[in-house]
Scaffold this motif. Structure first.
Motif, PDB file in Angstrom:
ATOM      1  N   ALA A 192       0.945  -1.260  -0.035  1.00 21.47           N
ATOM      2  CA  ALA A 192      -0.074   0.036   0.162  1.00 21.47           C
ATOM      3  C   ALA A 192       0.932   1.219  -0.084  1.00 21.47           C
ATOM      4  O   ALA A 192       1.981   1.202   0.423  1.00 21.47           O
ATOM      5  CB  ALA A 192      -0.921  -0.236   1.315  1.00 21.47           C
ATOM      6  N   PRO A 193       0.396   2.296  -0.574  1.00 23.26           N
ATOM      7  CA  PRO A 193       1.478   3.504  -0.675  1.00 23.26           C
ATOM      8  C   PRO A 193       1.297   4.073   0.723  1.00 23.26           C
ATOM      9  O   PRO A 193       0.434   4.012   1.752  1.00 23.26           O
ATOM     10  CB  PRO A 193       0.674   4.393  -1.618  1.00 23.26           C
ATOM     11  CG  PRO A 193      -0.833   3.888  -1.672  1.00 23.26           C
ATOM     12  CD  PRO A 193      -0.638   2.444  -1.295  1.00 23.26           C
ATOM     13  N   ARG A 194       2.712   4.660   1.011  1.00 19.70           N
ATOM     14  CA  ARG A 194       2.824   5.097   2.240  1.00 19.70           C
ATOM     15  C   ARG A 194       2.259   6.530   2.376  1.00 19.70           C
ATOM     16  O   ARG A 194       2.392   7.382   1.448  1.00 19.70           O
ATOM     17  CB  ARG A 194       4.188   5.106   2.657  1.00 19.70           C
ATOM     18  CG  ARG A 194       5.036   3.905   2.739  1.00 19.70           C
ATOM     19  CD  ARG A 194       6.553   4.167   3.102  1.00 19.70           C
ATOM     20  NE  ARG A 194       6.995   2.855   3.282  1.00 19.70           N
ATOM     21  CZ  ARG A 194       8.313   2.553   3.984  1.00 19.70           C
ATOM     22  NH1 ARG A 194       8.627   3.553   4.384  1.00 19.70           N
ATOM     23  NH2 ARG A 194       8.618   1.418   4.064  1.00 19.70           N
ATOM     24  N   THR A 195       1.697   6.780   3.575  1.00 16.44           N
ATOM     25  CA  THR A 195       1.145   8.024   3.868  1.00 16.44           C
ATOM     26  C   THR A 195       2.124   8.777   5.053  1.00 16.44           C
ATOM     27  O   THR A 195       2.590   8.024   5.649  1.00 16.44           O
ATOM     28  CB  THR A 195      -0.123   7.936   4.539  1.00 16.44           C
ATOM     29  OG1 THR A 195      -0.101   7.171   5.711  1.00 16.44           O
ATOM     30  CG2 THR A 195      -1.294   7.429   3.689  1.00 16.44           C
ATOM     31  N   PRO A 196       2.283  10.091   4.774  1.00 18.90           N
ATOM     32  CA  PRO A 196       3.357  10.657   5.433  1.00 18.90           C
ATOM     33  C   PRO A 196       2.702  10.819   6.947  1.00 18.90           C
ATOM     34  O   PRO A 196       1.605  11.003   7.180  1.00 18.90           O
ATOM     35  CB  PRO A 196       3.352  12.094   4.783  1.00 18.90           C
ATOM     36  CG  PRO A 196       2.519  12.241   3.742  1.00 18.90           C
ATOM     37  CD  PRO A 196       1.780  10.793   3.597  1.00 18.90           C
ATOM     38  N   VAL A 197       3.644  10.644   7.903  1.00 15.45           N
ATOM     39  CA  VAL A 197       3.233  10.537   9.237  1.00 15.45           C
ATOM     40  C   VAL A 197       3.747  11.881   9.831  1.00 15.45           C
ATOM     41  O   VAL A 197       4.977  12.186   9.728  1.00 15.45           O
ATOM     42  CB  VAL A 197       3.962   9.307   9.915  1.00 15.45           C
ATOM     43  CG1 VAL A 197       3.823   9.412  11.162  1.00 15.45           C
ATOM     44  CG2 VAL A 197       3.589   8.258   9.302  1.00 15.45           C
ATOM     45  N   ALA A 198       2.912  12.665  10.624  1.00 15.50           N
ATOM     46  CA  ALA A 198       3.259  13.845  11.313  1.00 15.50           C
ATOM     47  C   ALA A 198       4.088  13.220  12.213  1.00 15.50           C
ATOM     48  O   ALA A 198       3.788  12.848  13.347  1.00 15.50           O
ATOM     49  CB  ALA A 198       1.823  14.580  11.642  1.00 15.50           C
ATOM     50  N   ARG A 199       5.315  14.035  12.425  1.00 14.58           N
ATOM     51  CA  ARG A 199       6.335  13.711  13.426  1.00 14.58           C
ATOM     52  C   ARG A 199       6.267  15.118  14.382  1.00 14.58           C
ATOM     53  O   ARG A 199       6.114  16.223  13.721  1.00 14.58           O
ATOM     54  CB  ARG A 199       7.571  13.314  12.863  1.00 14.58           C
ATOM     55  CG  ARG A 199       7.755  12.202  12.345  1.00 14.58           C
ATOM     56  CD  ARG A 199       9.109  11.674  12.007  1.00 14.58           C
ATOM     57  NE  ARG A 199       8.933  10.225  11.607  1.00 14.58           N
ATOM     58  CZ  ARG A 199       9.500   9.973  10.587  1.00 14.58           C
ATOM     59  NH1 ARG A 199       9.906  10.783   9.712  1.00 14.58           N
ATOM     60  NH2 ARG A 199       9.313   8.713   9.838  1.00 14.58           N
ATOM     61  N   PRO A 200       6.388  15.129  15.574  1.00 16.78           N
ATOM     62  CA  PRO A 200       6.535  16.097  16.349  1.00 16.78           C
ATOM     63  C   PRO A 200       7.660  17.001  16.066  1.00 16.78           C
ATOM     64  O   PRO A 200       8.671  16.192  15.967  1.00 16.78           O
ATOM     65  CB  PRO A 200       6.379  15.586  17.991  1.00 16.78           C
ATOM     66  CG  PRO A 200       6.847  14.100  17.796  1.00 16.78           C
ATOM     67  CD  PRO A 200       6.461  13.619  16.366  1.00 16.78           C
ATOM     68  N   SER A 201       7.764  18.193  16.223  1.00 17.22           N
ATOM     69  CA  SER A 201       9.043  19.005  15.809  1.00 17.22           C
ATOM     70  C   SER A 201       9.898  18.811  17.389  1.00 17.22           C
ATOM     71  O   SER A 201       9.247  18.437  18.374  1.00 17.22           O
ATOM     72  CB  SER A 201       8.534  20.324  15.775  1.00 17.22           C
ATOM     73  OG  SER A 201       7.763  20.955  16.911  1.00 17.22           O
ATOM     74  N   ALA A 202      11.073  18.907  16.815  1.00 15.20           N
ATOM     75  CA  ALA A 202      12.073  18.645  18.155  1.00 15.20           C
ATOM     76  C   ALA A 202      11.931  19.713  19.074  1.00 15.20           C
ATOM     77  O   ALA A 202      11.651  21.157  18.844  1.00 15.20           O
ATOM     78  CB  ALA A 202      13.401  18.736  17.487  1.00 15.20           C
ATOM     79  N   VAL A 203      11.824  19.535  20.390  1.00 12.67           N
ATOM     80  CA  VAL A 203      11.758  20.619  21.375  1.00 12.67           C
ATOM     81  C   VAL A 203      13.101  21.136  21.461  1.00 12.67           C
ATOM     82  O   VAL A 203      14.135  20.377  21.947  1.00 12.67           O
ATOM     83  CB  VAL A 203      11.099  19.855  22.582  1.00 12.67           C
ATOM     84  CG1 VAL A 203      11.127  20.977  23.979  1.00 12.67           C
ATOM     85  CG2 VAL A 203       9.614  19.403  22.579  1.00 12.67           C
ATOM     86  N   ARG A 204      13.169  22.224  21.628  1.00 11.38           N
ATOM     87  CA  ARG A 204      14.550  22.838  21.902  1.00 11.38           C
ATOM     88  C   ARG A 204      14.551  23.228  23.258  1.00 11.38           C
ATOM     89  O   ARG A 204      13.928  23.899  24.098  1.00 11.38           O
ATOM     90  CB  ARG A 204      14.755  24.269  20.994  1.00 11.38           C
ATOM     91  CG  ARG A 204      15.678  24.260  19.901  1.00 11.38           C
ATOM     92  CD  ARG A 204      15.854  25.495  19.444  1.00 11.38           C
ATOM     93  NE  ARG A 204      17.543  25.772  19.131  1.00 11.38           N
ATOM     94  CZ  ARG A 204      17.598  26.599  18.318  1.00 11.38           C
ATOM     95  NH1 ARG A 204      17.112  27.186  17.692  1.00 11.38           N
ATOM     96  NH2 ARG A 204      18.936  26.506  18.114  1.00 11.38           N
ATOM     97  N   GLU A 205      15.947  22.957  23.864  1.00  8.77           N
ATOM     98  CA  GLU A 205      16.145  23.114  25.178  1.00  8.77           C
ATOM     99  C   GLU A 205      16.922  24.299  25.445  1.00  8.77           C
ATOM    100  O   GLU A 205      17.734  24.539  24.533  1.00  8.77           O
ATOM    101  CB  GLU A 205      16.960  21.811  25.955  1.00  8.77           C
ATOM    102  CG  GLU A 205      16.148  20.567  25.859  1.00  8.77           C
ATOM    103  CD  GLU A 205      17.130  19.471  26.681  1.00  8.77           C
ATOM    104  OE1 GLU A 205      17.720  19.761  27.433  1.00  8.77           O
ATOM    105  OE2 GLU A 205      16.639  18.530  26.569  1.00  8.77           O
ATOM    106  N   ALA A 206      16.689  25.123  26.554  1.00 11.73           N
ATOM    107  CA  ALA A 206      17.392  26.308  26.682  1.00 11.73           C
ATOM    108  C   ALA A 206      18.765  25.907  27.126  1.00 11.73           C
ATOM    109  O   ALA A 206      18.995  24.776  27.756  1.00 11.73           O
ATOM    110  CB  ALA A 206      16.790  26.958  27.814  1.00 11.73           C
TER     111      ALA A 206
END
Length: 148
Positions: A112-126
């Motif tokens: 089956a064709p792959r559907t893009p998976v939404a990935r959480p954006s990287a959390v930037r640490e201070a």
């Protein structure tokens, strides 16, 4: 059971040189190999017993002579090892080896064709703040506990 991964082409060449120095009968008798005409190694126009040479080459590589009954799957194992090291090994007269037969593979089901998976954006640490006096990490208050 002997393993032949440490046997190199140089070890086999050493065994050939010793075979040439001693002669076939003395060589086989000295190392306890029976004469065999099943598979012969051909080097510079001369024929040698493949298993006896590999057994002695094993001794040059490891310090222990491999006897003829230590070849894990018969003479074919010795032939395969010697060929991998670049030597010509002849089959006995009248033996015809069939090409290996591979079992047919079952057809694969289409994917089956792959559907893009939404990935959480990287959390930037201070960035960690460092005390300029003692080089310790500063607490959340921003004031050094050691220096103040």
């Amino acid at each position: 059971m002997a393993t032949f991964s440490s046997v190199s082409k140089q070890h086999v060449l050493q065994a050939i040189a010793e075979h040439d120095d001693r002669g076939r009968e003395e060589f086989l008798q000295l190392y306890g190999f029976a004469p065999s005409y099943e598979h012969t190694l051909v080097h510079e126009g001369r024929s040698y017993d493949a298993r006896a040479l590999l057994g002695l080459a094993h001794r040059f590589a490891t310090g222990r002579l491999a006897s003829s009954d230590e070849f894990d799957s018969g003479p074919e194992a010795a032939v395969a090892i010697l060929r991998k090291r670049g030597f010509e090994v002849t089959e006995p007269a009248g033996v015809v080896r069939a090409a290996p037969v591979r079992a047919p593979r079952a057809p694969r089901a289409p994917r089956a064709p792959r559907t893009p998976v939404a990935r959480p954006s990287a959390v930037r640490e201070a960035p960690v703040l460092i005390c300029p006096t003692c080089s310790m990490a500063l607490p959340a208050t921003g004031r050094c506990d050691s220096c103040d």
